[in-house]
Design a protein around this motif. Structure first.
Motif, PDB file in Angstrom:
ATOM      1  N   PRO A  68       0.825  -1.202   0.000  1.00  0.00           N
ATOM      2  CA  PRO A  68       0.000   0.000   0.000  1.00  0.00           C
ATOM      3  C   PRO A  68       0.863   1.257   0.000  1.00  0.00           C
ATOM      4  N   ARG A  69       0.411   2.280  -0.693  1.00  0.00           N
ATOM      5  CA  ARG A  69       1.117   3.567  -0.712  1.00  0.00           C
ATOM      6  C   ARG A  69       0.793   4.315   0.567  1.00  0.00           C
ATOM      7  N   ILE A  70       1.862   4.762   1.250  1.00  0.00           N
ATOM      8  CA  ILE A  70       1.674   5.518   2.486  1.00  0.00           C
ATOM      9  C   ILE A  70       2.592   6.736   2.479  1.00  0.00           C
ATOM     10  N   ASN A  71       2.402   7.578   3.488  1.00  0.00           N
ATOM     11  CA  ASN A  71       3.343   8.646   3.789  1.00  0.00           C
ATOM     12  C   ASN A  71       3.526   8.638   5.302  1.00  0.00           C
ATOM     13  N   ALA A  72       4.169   9.646   5.857  1.00  0.00           N
ATOM     14  CA  ALA A  72       4.497   9.642   7.284  1.00  0.00           C
ATOM     15  C   ALA A  72       3.259   9.519   8.175  1.00  0.00           C
TER      16      ALA A  72
ATOM     17  N   PHE B 144       1.040   0.712   9.783  1.00  0.00           N
ATOM     18  CA  PHE B 144       1.611  -0.326   8.933  1.00  0.00           C
ATOM     19  C   PHE B 144       2.893  -0.954   9.486  1.00  0.00           C
ATOM     20  N   VAL B 145       3.066  -0.929  10.803  1.00  0.00           N
ATOM     21  CA  VAL B 145       4.242  -1.562  11.420  1.00  0.00           C
ATOM     22  C   VAL B 145       4.257  -3.044  11.040  1.00  0.00           C
ATOM     23  N   ASN B 146       5.432  -3.523  10.643  1.00  0.00           N
ATOM     24  CA  ASN B 146       5.662  -4.911  10.217  1.00  0.00           C
ATOM     25  C   ASN B 146       5.018  -5.255   8.873  1.00  0.00           C
ATOM     26  N   HIS B 147       4.639  -4.242   8.102  1.00  0.00           N
ATOM     27  CA  HIS B 147       4.082  -4.452   6.765  1.00  0.00           C
ATOM     28  C   HIS B 147       5.002  -3.830   5.716  1.00  0.00           C
ATOM     29  N   THR B 148       4.933  -4.373   4.524  1.00  0.00           N
ATOM     30  CA  THR B 148       5.677  -3.827   3.396  1.00  0.00           C
ATOM     31  C   THR B 148       4.814  -2.765   2.728  1.00  0.00           C
ATOM     32  N   VAL B 149       5.431  -1.598   2.475  1.00  0.00           N
ATOM     33  CA  VAL B 149       4.700  -0.447   1.945  1.00  0.00           C
ATOM     34  C   VAL B 149       5.476   0.186   0.797  1.00  0.00           C
ATOM     35  N   ARG B 150       4.824   1.119   0.119  1.00  0.00           N
ATOM     36  CA  ARG B 150       5.438   1.888  -0.975  1.00  0.00           C
ATOM     37  C   ARG B 150       5.313   3.366  -0.602  1.00  0.00           C
TER      38      ARG B 150
ATOM     39  N   VAL C 167      10.113   0.729  -1.826  1.00  0.00           N
ATOM     40  CA  VAL C 167       9.344  -0.328  -1.195  1.00  0.00           C
ATOM     41  C   VAL C 167      10.151  -0.728   0.024  1.00  0.00           C
ATOM     42  N   GLY C 168       9.494  -0.742   1.181  1.00  0.00           N
ATOM     43  CA  GLY C 168      10.205  -1.064   2.402  1.00  0.00           C
ATOM     44  C   GLY C 168       9.280  -1.621   3.458  1.00  0.00           C
ATOM     45  N   LYS C 169       9.890  -2.109   4.519  1.00  0.00           N
ATOM     46  CA  LYS C 169       9.130  -2.691   5.627  1.00  0.00           C
ATOM     47  C   LYS C 169       9.203  -1.746   6.813  1.00  0.00           C
ATOM     48  N   VAL C 170       8.035  -1.383   7.350  1.00  0.00           N
ATOM     49  CA  VAL C 170       7.966  -0.480   8.499  1.00  0.00           C
ATOM     50  C   VAL C 170       8.363  -1.257   9.753  1.00  0.00           C
ATOM     51  N   GLN C 171       9.379  -0.747  10.438  1.00  0.00           N
ATOM     52  CA  GLN C 171       9.899  -1.366  11.648  1.00  0.00           C
ATOM     53  C   GLN C 171       9.117  -0.881  12.874  1.00  0.00           C
ATOM     54  N   PRO C 172       9.144  -1.636  13.983  1.00  0.00           N
ATOM     55  CA  PRO C 172       8.458  -1.197  15.207  1.00  0.00           C
ATOM     56  C   PRO C 172       8.953   0.162  15.720  1.00  0.00           C
ATOM     57  N   THR C 173      10.165   0.541  15.357  1.00  0.00           N
ATOM     58  CA  THR C 173      10.719   1.840  15.760  1.00  0.00           C
ATOM     59  C   THR C 173      10.140   2.991  14.945  1.00  0.00           C
ATOM     60  N   GLY C 174       9.427   2.678  13.863  1.00  0.00           N
ATOM     61  CA  GLY C 174       8.905   3.697  12.958  1.00  0.00           C
ATOM     62  C   GLY C 174       9.817   3.958  11.773  1.00  0.00           C
ATOM     63  N   ASP C 175      11.033   3.396  11.800  1.00  0.00           N
ATOM     64  CA  ASP C 175      11.929   3.495  10.648  1.00  0.00           C
ATOM     65  C   ASP C 175      11.414   2.562   9.551  1.00  0.00           C
ATOM     66  N   VAL C 176      11.870   2.805   8.324  1.00  0.00           N
ATOM     67  CA  VAL C 176      11.498   1.942   7.206  1.00  0.00           C
ATOM     68  C   VAL C 176      12.765   1.308   6.649  1.00  0.00           C
ATOM     69  N   LYS C 177      12.810  -0.022   6.648  1.00  0.00           N
ATOM     70  CA  LYS C 177      13.924  -0.750   6.053  1.00  0.00           C
ATOM     71  C   LYS C 177      13.657  -0.870   4.561  1.00  0.00           C
ATOM     72  N   VAL C 178      14.507  -0.234   3.759  1.00  0.00           N
ATOM     73  CA  VAL C 178      14.290  -0.179   2.314  1.00  0.00           C
ATOM     74  C   VAL C 178      14.636  -1.521   1.682  1.00  0.00           C
ATOM     75  N   LEU C 179      13.711  -2.054   0.884  1.00  0.00           N
ATOM     76  CA  LEU C 179      13.928  -3.296   0.147  1.00  0.00           C
ATOM     77  C   LEU C 179      14.347  -3.007  -1.290  1.00  0.00           C
ATOM     78  N   SER C 180      13.782  -1.946  -1.867  1.00  0.00           N
ATOM     79  CA  SER C 180      14.181  -1.487  -3.197  1.00  0.00           C
ATOM     80  C   SER C 180      13.794  -0.019  -3.326  1.00  0.00           C
ATOM     81  N   SER C 181      14.525   0.686  -4.197  1.00  0.00           N
ATOM     82  CA  SER C 181      14.241   2.115  -4.360  1.00  0.00           C
ATOM     83  C   SER C 181      14.574   2.566  -5.771  1.00  0.00           C
ATOM     84  N   TRP C 182      13.931   3.674  -6.185  1.00  0.00           N
ATOM     85  CA  TRP C 182      14.121   4.248  -7.507  1.00  0.00           C
ATOM     86  C   TRP C 182      14.268   5.753  -7.362  1.00  0.00           C
ATOM     87  N   ASP C 183      15.350   6.315  -7.883  1.00  0.00           N
ATOM     88  CA  ASP C 183      15.553   7.760  -7.877  1.00  0.00           C
ATOM     89  C   ASP C 183      14.624   8.368  -8.923  1.00  0.00           C
TER      90      ASP C 183
END
Length: 105
Positions: free
Chosen positions: A6-10, A16-22, A62-78
């Protein structure tokens, strides 16, 4: 069926903690293995070696939202410097207004 991103912002991080987002945002800071973007608020990113970002440019990730609120990036496009973030926010808003069409989290 592929995993939903799902597309999200801050504003939607906590939901979306523990979910993969865009996310689409503007790169504001880079620190080696981490970065910050502005996506209707600041989001802290945990980067991999494959991430290539430029401060001031837009990025879609595309990344996974961590419990800390950080997002672990799985892939990215400039996306370059000319991104209309109002459109990105409108797409996020539509995604969540009509969530039954886009995701089932």
């Amino acid at each position: 069926m592929s995993e939903q991103t799902p597309r999200i912002n801050a504003r939607y991080l906590e939901k979306f903690v523990n979910h993969t987002v865009r996310i689409v945002g503007k790169v504001t800071e880079l620190y080696g293995d981490s970065a910050k973007i502005d996506a209707s608020g600041t989001i802290n990113l945990i980067l991999t070696r494959e991430c290539h970002m430029t401060v001031g440019n837009g990025v879609e990730l595309v990344g996974k939202v961590q419990p800390t609120g950080d997002v672990k990036v799985l892939s990215s496009w400039d996306l370059g410097p000319d991104v209309d973030y109002n459109i990105a926010d409108a797409v996020v808003d539509a995604t969540h207004r009509y969530k039954d069409l886009f995701y089932d989290v």
